[in-house]
Design an enzyme around this catalytic site. Structure first.
Site, PDB file in Angstrom:
ATOM      1  N   TYR A   2     111.778 -29.995  17.410  1.00 18.27           N
ATOM      2  CA  TYR A   2     112.302 -30.236  18.772  1.00 18.27           C
ATOM      3  C   TYR A   2     112.102 -31.697  19.199  1.00 18.27           C
ATOM      4  O   TYR A   2     113.069 -32.433  19.419  1.00 18.27           O
ATOM      5  CB  TYR A   2     111.620 -29.258  19.728  1.00 18.27           C
ATOM      6  CG  TYR A   2     111.833 -29.500  21.193  1.00 18.27           C
ATOM      7  CD1 TYR A   2     113.091 -29.797  21.721  1.00 18.27           C
ATOM      8  CD2 TYR A   2     110.758 -29.403  22.092  1.00 18.27           C
ATOM      9  CE1 TYR A   2     113.274 -29.991  23.077  1.00 18.27           C
ATOM     10  CE2 TYR A   2     110.936 -29.582  23.446  1.00 18.27           C
ATOM     11  CZ  TYR A   2     112.195 -29.885  23.936  1.00 18.27           C
ATOM     12  OH  TYR A   2     112.362 -30.083  25.287  1.00 18.27           O
ATOM     13  N   PHE A  62     105.123 -35.947  13.714  1.00 19.52           N
ATOM     14  CA  PHE A  62     105.341 -34.845  14.673  1.00 19.52           C
ATOM     15  C   PHE A  62     104.988 -33.484  14.082  1.00 19.52           C
ATOM     16  O   PHE A  62     104.882 -32.506  14.826  1.00 19.52           O
ATOM     17  CB  PHE A  62     106.823 -34.790  15.084  1.00 19.52           C
ATOM     18  CG  PHE A  62     107.295 -35.977  15.862  1.00 19.52           C
ATOM     19  CD1 PHE A  62     107.215 -35.991  17.239  1.00 19.52           C
ATOM     20  CD2 PHE A  62     107.819 -37.089  15.216  1.00 19.52           C
ATOM     21  CE1 PHE A  62     107.642 -37.090  17.962  1.00 19.52           C
ATOM     22  CE2 PHE A  62     108.251 -38.187  15.931  1.00 19.52           C
ATOM     23  CZ  PHE A  62     108.166 -38.192  17.308  1.00 19.52           C
ATOM     24  N   THR A 118      98.253 -33.950  22.306  1.00 22.32           N
ATOM     25  CA  THR A 118      98.552 -32.938  23.323  1.00 22.32           C
ATOM     26  C   THR A 118      97.547 -32.965  24.468  1.00 22.32           C
ATOM     27  O   THR A 118      96.384 -33.368  24.280  1.00 22.32           O
ATOM     28  CB  THR A 118      98.492 -31.535  22.670  1.00 22.32           C
ATOM     29  OG1 THR A 118      98.521 -30.543  23.692  1.00 22.32           O
ATOM     30  CG2 THR A 118      97.209 -31.312  21.882  1.00 22.32           C
ATOM     31  N   LYS A 167      93.932 -31.315  17.152  1.00 24.17           N
ATOM     32  CA  LYS A 167      94.511 -32.597  17.571  1.00 24.17           C
ATOM     33  C   LYS A 167      93.401 -33.585  17.952  1.00 24.17           C
ATOM     34  O   LYS A 167      93.499 -34.788  17.680  1.00 24.17           O
ATOM     35  CB  LYS A 167      95.464 -32.376  18.749  1.00 24.17           C
ATOM     36  CG  LYS A 167      96.694 -31.559  18.399  1.00 24.17           C
ATOM     37  CD  LYS A 167      97.660 -32.351  17.530  1.00 24.17           C
ATOM     38  CE  LYS A 167      98.954 -31.610  17.290  1.00 24.17           C
ATOM     39  NZ  LYS A 167      99.962 -32.406  16.598  1.00 24.17           N
ATOM     40  N   TYR A 195      93.877 -25.136  18.381  1.00 25.99           N
ATOM     41  CA  TYR A 195      95.016 -26.069  18.416  1.00 25.99           C
ATOM     42  C   TYR A 195      94.576 -27.412  19.020  1.00 25.99           C
ATOM     43  O   TYR A 195      94.749 -28.474  18.416  1.00 25.99           O
ATOM     44  CB  TYR A 195      96.178 -25.463  19.221  1.00 25.99           C
ATOM     45  CG  TYR A 195      97.240 -26.462  19.554  1.00 25.99           C
ATOM     46  CD1 TYR A 195      97.963 -27.099  18.538  1.00 25.99           C
ATOM     47  CD2 TYR A 195      97.515 -26.820  20.878  1.00 25.99           C
ATOM     48  CE1 TYR A 195      98.934 -28.046  18.843  1.00 25.99           C
ATOM     49  CE2 TYR A 195      98.482 -27.757  21.179  1.00 25.99           C
ATOM     50  CZ  TYR A 195      99.183 -28.370  20.163  1.00 25.99           C
ATOM     51  OH  TYR A 195     100.130 -29.319  20.465  1.00 25.99           O
ATOM     52  N   ARG A 231      97.811 -15.115  30.266  1.00 24.89           N
ATOM     53  CA  ARG A 231      97.844 -15.364  28.825  1.00 24.89           C
ATOM     54  C   ARG A 231      96.558 -16.107  28.471  1.00 24.89           C
ATOM     55  O   ARG A 231      96.172 -17.040  29.176  1.00 24.89           O
ATOM     56  CB  ARG A 231      99.072 -16.231  28.516  1.00 24.89           C
ATOM     57  CG  ARG A 231      99.351 -16.467  27.064  1.00 24.89           C
ATOM     58  CD  ARG A 231     100.661 -17.229  26.866  1.00 24.89           C
ATOM     59  NE  ARG A 231     100.588 -18.610  27.331  1.00 24.89           N
ATOM     60  CZ  ARG A 231     101.569 -19.506  27.161  1.00 24.89           C
ATOM     61  NH1 ARG A 231     102.696 -19.159  26.557  1.00 24.89           N
ATOM     62  NH2 ARG A 231     101.436 -20.732  27.595  1.00 24.89           N
TER      63      ARG A 231
END
Ligand code: UDP
Length: 329
Positions: free
Chosen positions: A12, A75, A119, A147, A143, A284
């Site tokens: 994306y 990316f 991020t 990073k 996650y 969530r």
């Protein structure tokens, strides 16, 4: 004409980057294993696609021996917070170990500089808002931790080997190229704006609003949505910054405006002129209540100037792309 290696250029954000680099006259080679990216995201008349894994050291050696690159943009990564909690090994292998392989190859072949996709998840629960670069980094899921680990490696690789880099912390990437030719496409799709638009189109079940009991004005989570074209622009600026001999650093990229999930749904209804079918659902896991960027450093140091800061513009571009996609499929 600078020659750039774009790793994950079929995804994306990478796909929008390739399109902008090509428009800016750069020579682009894309390395992508097509595990989550799409070959059709690349216009192969303008950019060469090499299908392969960033963790394949022999392939990297061959690429770096065959051509002299003026920079690398990385990316390629796994991006689902929830999945990272249950499959951390996959995340550390893909996001950390493979990036280490890339960094070693870049050092061995004296390639640089590097722009790295990071991020907002490197910060964890915000201690204050908006979040600037000085904010404490305490990721709360694998996650974000993966990073964060790469960001640490980048500092150490600069210190020891002189590899220059900029890490760009994306807040909520959204929208689509204003041309309508490329846009957001994930499988599975987990992001709010495309899911809301798919629900409007009847292509998916009603959207689930994950939690209305957050400590925010309307009880839904607040995020900073940043147009993917503006994000790509920041990478170009970061490359120019490093080519000018400036030091390794990192920047937070957002608009500095927080919008709640309900406000995003209201924007989707304004833009589409239709109701968003939705239902309320429990929170969530791993979602902080409020994530908003302080991007003053990117603006003042890089001269970055986002063009599509309005939420309705972001949703309009995403809507144009989704309608086109539905016609194509
Ligand atoms: N969200 C939601 N329903 C969905 C997907 C997302 O309510 O089907 C919420 C999510 O809890 C978060 C916000 O929308 O508060 C943005 O989520 P997204 O997955 O788009 O991006 P993230 O903030 O996780 O990077």
């Amino acid at each position: 004409m600078p020659k750039l290696l774009v790793i994950g250029g079929a995804g994306y954000i990478g796909g929008h980057m390739v399109s902008q680099l090509v428009k800016a006259g750069h020579h682009v080679v894309v390395l992508d294993d097509l595990s989550t990216g799409f070959q059709t995201a690349i216009d192969e008349s303008h950019a060469q696609l090499v299908v392969g894994d960033v963790g394949d050291r022999n392939l990297l050696n061959a690429l770096f021996k065959a051509d002299r690159y003026d920079g690398v943009l990385h990316f390629a990564s796994l991006i689902q917070v929830g999945e990272s909690v249950v499959k951390p090994a996959r995340y550390y292998r893909s996001n950390v170990a493979n990036t280490l392989t890339l960094l070693e190859a870049m050092v061995e072949h004296d390639v640089g500089p590097l722009i790295f996709s990071s991020t907002a998840a490197v910060f964890g629960e915000p201690e204050y808002s908006p979040i600037d670069e000085a904010h404490r980094q305490a990721p709360i899921n694998p996650y974000g931790a993966s990073k964060y680990m790469v960001e640490r490696m980048l500092e150490d690789f600069d210190h020891a080997y002189g590899l220059k880099s900029v890490a760009l912390r994306y807040f909520n990437a959204a929208g689509a190229d204003p041309s309508g030719q490329i846009g957001e496409r994930h499988d599975p799709e987990t992001h709010l704006i495309p899911l809301a638009l798919h629900a409007v189109l009847g292509a998916r079940p009603p959207l689930k609003v994950f939690g209305r009991d957050y400590p925010t004005p309307d009880g839904t989570c607040v995020r900073d949505y940043i147009h993917v074209t503006d994000l790509a622009e920041a990478h170009l600026r970061a490359l120019e910054y490093l080519w000018a001999g400036k030091p390794t650093t990192r920047f937070n990229l957002g608009n500095g405006n927080g919008f709640s999930v309900q406000e995003v749904l209201n924007a989707v209804e304004r833009v589409t002129g239709q109701r968003v079918p939705y239902e309320d659902a429990p929170r969530r896991g791993g979602d902080p209540a409020n994530l908003v960027a302080d991007s003053r450093a990117a603006k003042s140091v890089l001269g970055w100037c986002p063009q599509y800061g309005e939420l309705d513009t972001i949703v309009e571009h995403a809507w144009a792309w989704e309608q086109k996609r539905v016609k194509l499929t």
